[in-house]
Design an enzyme around this catalytic site. Sequence first.
Site, mmCIF file in Angstrom:
data_model
loop_
_atom_site.group_PDB
_atom_site.id
_atom_site.type_symbol
_atom_site.label_atom_id
_atom_site.label_comp_id
_atom_site.label_asym_id
_atom_site.label_seq_id
_atom_site.Cartn_x
_atom_site.Cartn_y
_atom_site.Cartn_z
ATOM 1 N N ALA A 1 0.860 -1.176 0.000
ATOM 2 C CA ALA A 1 0.000 0.000 0.000
ATOM 3 C C ALA A 1 0.902 1.232 0.000
ATOM 4 O O ALA A 1 2.077 1.146 0.349
ATOM 5 C CB ALA A 1 -0.871 -0.026 1.247
ATOM 6 N N GLY B 1 0.438 -5.225 0.519
ATOM 7 C CA GLY B 1 -0.659 -5.168 -0.446
ATOM 8 C C GLY B 1 -0.243 -5.697 -1.807
ATOM 9 O O GLY B 1 -1.091 -6.126 -2.604
ATOM 10 N N GLU C 1 -0.670 -9.315 -1.507
ATOM 11 C CA GLU C 1 -2.119 -9.561 -1.448
ATOM 12 C C GLU C 1 -2.739 -9.474 -2.844
ATOM 13 O O GLU C 1 -3.665 -10.217 -3.172
ATOM 14 C CB GLU C 1 -2.779 -8.563 -0.496
ATOM 15 C CG GLU C 1 -2.383 -8.839 0.952
ATOM 16 C CD GLU C 1 -2.927 -7.799 1.909
ATOM 17 O OE1 GLU C 1 -2.562 -6.612 1.768
ATOM 18 O OE2 GLU C 1 -3.722 -8.164 2.790
ATOM 19 N N GLU D 1 3.802 -5.996 6.951
ATOM 20 C CA GLU D 1 2.960 -5.024 7.667
ATOM 21 C C GLU D 1 3.235 -4.995 9.162
ATOM 22 O O GLU D 1 3.166 -3.947 9.796
ATOM 23 C CB GLU D 1 1.475 -5.341 7.434
ATOM 24 C CG GLU D 1 0.937 -4.911 6.088
ATOM 25 C CD GLU D 1 1.110 -5.966 5.008
ATOM 26 O OE1 GLU D 1 1.968 -6.869 5.172
ATOM 27 O OE2 GLU D 1 0.390 -5.896 3.999
HETATM 28 N N1 3HC Z 1 4.570 3.523 0.307
HETATM 29 C C1 3HC Z 1 5.079 4.738 0.053
HETATM 30 N N2 3HC Z 1 6.387 4.970 -0.158
HETATM 31 C C2 3HC Z 1 7.225 3.924 -0.097
HETATM 32 C C3 3HC Z 1 6.764 2.623 0.172
HETATM 33 C C4 3HC Z 1 5.370 2.441 0.389
HETATM 34 N N3 3HC Z 1 4.851 1.235 0.643
HETATM 35 N N4 3HC Z 1 7.822 1.791 0.159
HETATM 36 C C5 3HC Z 1 8.903 2.538 -0.115
HETATM 37 N N5 3HC Z 1 8.550 3.826 -0.265
HETATM 38 C C6 3HC Z 1 9.427 4.950 -0.619
HETATM 39 C C7 3HC Z 1 10.493 5.188 0.449
HETATM 40 O O1 3HC Z 1 10.010 6.048 1.455
HETATM 41 C C8 3HC Z 1 11.598 5.812 -0.353
HETATM 42 O O2 3HC Z 1 11.269 7.176 -0.549
HETATM 43 P P1 3HC Z 1 12.430 8.293 -0.634
HETATM 44 O O3 3HC Z 1 13.286 7.886 -1.783
HETATM 45 O O4 3HC Z 1 11.650 9.535 -0.822
HETATM 46 O O5 3HC Z 1 13.142 8.213 0.681
HETATM 47 C C9 3HC Z 1 11.494 5.100 -1.711
HETATM 48 O O6 3HC Z 1 10.157 4.571 -1.768
HETATM 49 C C10 3HC Z 1 12.472 3.969 -1.883
HETATM 50 O O7 3HC Z 1 12.382 3.122 -0.740
HETATM 51 P P2 3HC Z 1 13.688 2.517 -0.047
HETATM 52 O O8 3HC Z 1 14.700 3.582 0.183
HETATM 53 O O9 3HC Z 1 13.211 1.737 1.135
HETATM 54 O O10 3HC Z 1 14.185 1.559 -1.229
HETATM 55 P P3 3HC Z 1 14.825 0.115 -1.164
HETATM 56 O O11 3HC Z 1 15.082 -0.237 -2.565
HETATM 57 O O12 3HC Z 1 15.922 0.078 -0.159
HETATM 58 O O13 3HC Z 1 13.686 -0.853 -0.583
HETATM 59 C C11 3HC Z 1 11.494 -1.806 -0.424
HETATM 60 C C12 3HC Z 1 12.528 -1.077 -1.312
HETATM 61 C C13 3HC Z 1 12.017 -3.179 -0.027
HETATM 62 C C14 3HC Z 1 10.211 -1.911 -1.179
HETATM 63 C C15 3HC Z 1 11.293 -0.970 0.874
HETATM 64 O O14 3HC Z 1 11.004 0.364 0.508
HETATM 65 C C16 3HC Z 1 10.159 -1.426 1.744
HETATM 66 O O15 3HC Z 1 10.338 -2.333 2.532
HETATM 67 N N6 3HC Z 1 9.006 -0.755 1.641
HETATM 68 C C17 3HC Z 1 7.859 -1.001 2.508
HETATM 69 C C18 3HC Z 1 7.159 -2.270 2.131
HETATM 70 C C19 3HC Z 1 5.973 -2.447 3.020
HETATM 71 O O16 3HC Z 1 6.010 -2.280 4.226
HETATM 72 N N7 3HC Z 1 4.843 -2.790 2.418
HETATM 73 C C20 3HC Z 1 3.609 -2.959 3.142
HETATM 74 C C21 3HC Z 1 2.881 -1.653 3.178
HETATM 75 S S1 3HC Z 1 1.463 -1.689 4.177
HETATM 76 C C22 3HC Z 1 0.308 -2.516 3.249
HETATM 77 O O17 3HC Z 1 0.594 -2.936 2.169
HETATM 78 C C23 3HC Z 1 -1.058 -2.610 3.866
HETATM 79 C C24 3HC Z 1 -1.918 -3.576 3.103
HETATM 80 O O18 3HC Z 1 -1.909 -4.809 3.741
HETATM 81 C C25 3HC Z 1 -3.357 -3.117 3.026
#
Ligand code: 3HC
Length: 666
Positions: A62, A101, A104, A124
């Site tokens: 998400a 997501g 998912e 998450e």
């Molecule tokens: N939403 C918004 N922005 C995000 C994001 C997300 N899910 N994931 C990463 N970003 C942004 C980061 O803030 C960063 O922004 P910046 O360059 O402005 O600082 C940019 O994308 C790049 O991210 P990273 O520096 O972390 O890049 P990496 O290549 O090192 O890692 C990644 C990539 C493994 C995808 C890592 O960003 C990550 O773990 N992201 C989060 C993944 C996550 O937690 N997903 C679950 C979200 S909650 C959800 O999905 C709820 C659902 O169940 C309904």
Amino acid sequence: MQSVSTQLIDDVFVVVVDNPPVNALSWHVRQGLHDGFGQGLADPAVKAIVLRCAGSTFIAGADITEFGKPPQGPDFNAVLNMIEASDKPVVAAIHGTALGGGLETALVCHYRIAVPSAKLGVPEVKLGLLPGAGGTQRLPRVVGVEAAATMCSLGEPVPAPKAEAMGLVDRMAGENSLAEDAIAYARELIAAGPRPTRERSVTGDIAAIEQLKAANARKWRGFEAPYANLACVEAATHLPFDEGLKFERAEFLKLMGGSQSAAQRYMFFAERQAAKIDGFPKDLPLRDVKKVGVIGAGTMGGGISMNFLAKDIPVTIVEMVQENLDRGVGVIRKNYEASAVKGRFTAEQVEGMMGLLTSSLSLDDLADCDLVIEAVYESMDVKKEVFGKLDTICKPGAILASNTSYLNIDEIAASTSRPQDVVGMHFFSPANVMKLLEVVRGEKTADDVLATAMAVGKKIGKVAVVAGVCHGFIGNRMLSTRQQPAMQLLLEGATPAQIDKVHTDFGMPMGPFQMSDLAGLDIGWHRDPARVESIRDALCAAGRFGQKNRKGFYDYDEKRVGTPSDEALSIIEEFRATSNLSKREISDQEIVERTLYPMVNEGYKILEEGKAQRASDIDVVWIYGYGWPIYRGGPMFWGDLEGTGKIVEALERNGVKVAESLKAKA
Ligand code: 3HC
């Protein structure tokens, strides 16, 4: 905003998400998926559908930046239900990371094909959440209860080959031919037709859930999300699918509205923000760091060296005495071998890392190092002498770093003819484990030296934070503001165990007195047993030096497990008798107000003085350097939650000078 495109390749319809950098499910992506799938489903020429992503990754989750904002675009679950209900087989084509997501979405697709380097997970829980779009209900239907419970509660992604073995990935694609392989796979599946995940049954035993709880009890202490994740997976085992979804939604909304997830989502961005240096261009040229020198083979020097060796960077470690050098190198080997036993390294990797380590008794051997980190005894005179020598030995352009935890970097830099090359790199013990690195920017530190030190930190897996020169920098400066009132509280009638318990109940790994015992009570002691001016003097005079001799504020057994000490308590009583203070009942709330509020106050002072770039950097320091519970978001975030007005009132009542910026916020 156009972030989803479609194309028809013969009878296979391809939906492509393109939303850099990580293809997060922003409202326009959900809209694009809704419209794209709507088109493919309606077109009679389409026999199968492929969902894939452009750029470096499949959907990584998400869009976290949308959380807490008014909803926009189509509801995510509605889009997913529409994909799952497709009467044509749908294939998710996965590269990079299919997370949250994203996974998912892949789970409502009927089949999954992935490249070998892909990773799949539901992280998450690390944001204080749970997969809120059916993940907790669909995963157990694909991989079984145990694997689903593990993935949801720990949040660790699974590499594609393992995911294939688990049944999460149905087919492996060539690393560079995903788009074509997915289309060919989709075409193969036309005959088989759709396979909606919701119609599959849950396999496995819920006993695995209790086992996970038992195995992680310590790690999850204080956290809500791991348990909520497990409750949802358990619900999948006995509720019909739609009921399970409702249960998941209710649990998700509870977490989303709570302070733990707010703190953990804040920390996600805080950690990434910390890497940025205000006013520096992103592309500032860095200095090359191919070879590192470390001075001191004690606990710190050895731990620091291990970080580099583990990243294939050669290290020369220097000590003054052969015996200490041998002991230090021996400890490094022992630590690596212990990790190998746990399966973290192979025996071959251990030999490889040890092969990159050169030991020496002469600073002259650091002449060709690109970065030298000094980790010698914490004395300004000693540090100055070392840096003066390094100045004559090291090649031009080498970065000269000090691991000092308190001392003035500018004064150290002044002992060289190249203060622009001097920087602080303050590691936290054990340096091969703790994730924090304070990078201390001296008055004359060159921009590229600071930026390189930050980049080196990232490379060796640390979370690096820029700190300014002041006594104790960010972390230890704040630490000292809790230590003094904690001692005073002992004099007024609290016990070490009571104060420590308030801190551990708060979620800290240990309290002020457990920490003092660990560090050693005799550090900085004047060594005159006749001179007793503080409780600490009194304890040292009685030969109570902390964990090292199993007697400090607590008594320790051979496994270093502490229990309250009658002797220590009577020493404290005796010392109190020499003061004019009488013993009184101290409440836990008073302990919070007098030991934790001053830390928040000090954080504001640090910001006012420009010693930290931003409040969130201070929170990063406390979470990664001192084990402040991440679900409370660091002292600055917690201060806001607690209420700055309440904090200012308590600080003033206790006679603490309050930072102007904190007063202004209250
Ligand atoms: N939403 C918004 N922005 C995000 C994001 C997300 N899910 N994931 C990463 N970003 C942004 C980061 O803030 C960063 O922004 P910046 O360059 O402005 O600082 C940019 O994308 C790049 O991210 P990273 O520096 O972390 O890049 P990496 O290549 O090192 O890692 C990644 C990539 C493994 C995808 C890592 O960003 C990550 O773990 N992201 C989060 C993944 C996550 O937690 N997903 C679950 C979200 S909650 C959800 O999905 C709820 C659902 O169940 C309904």
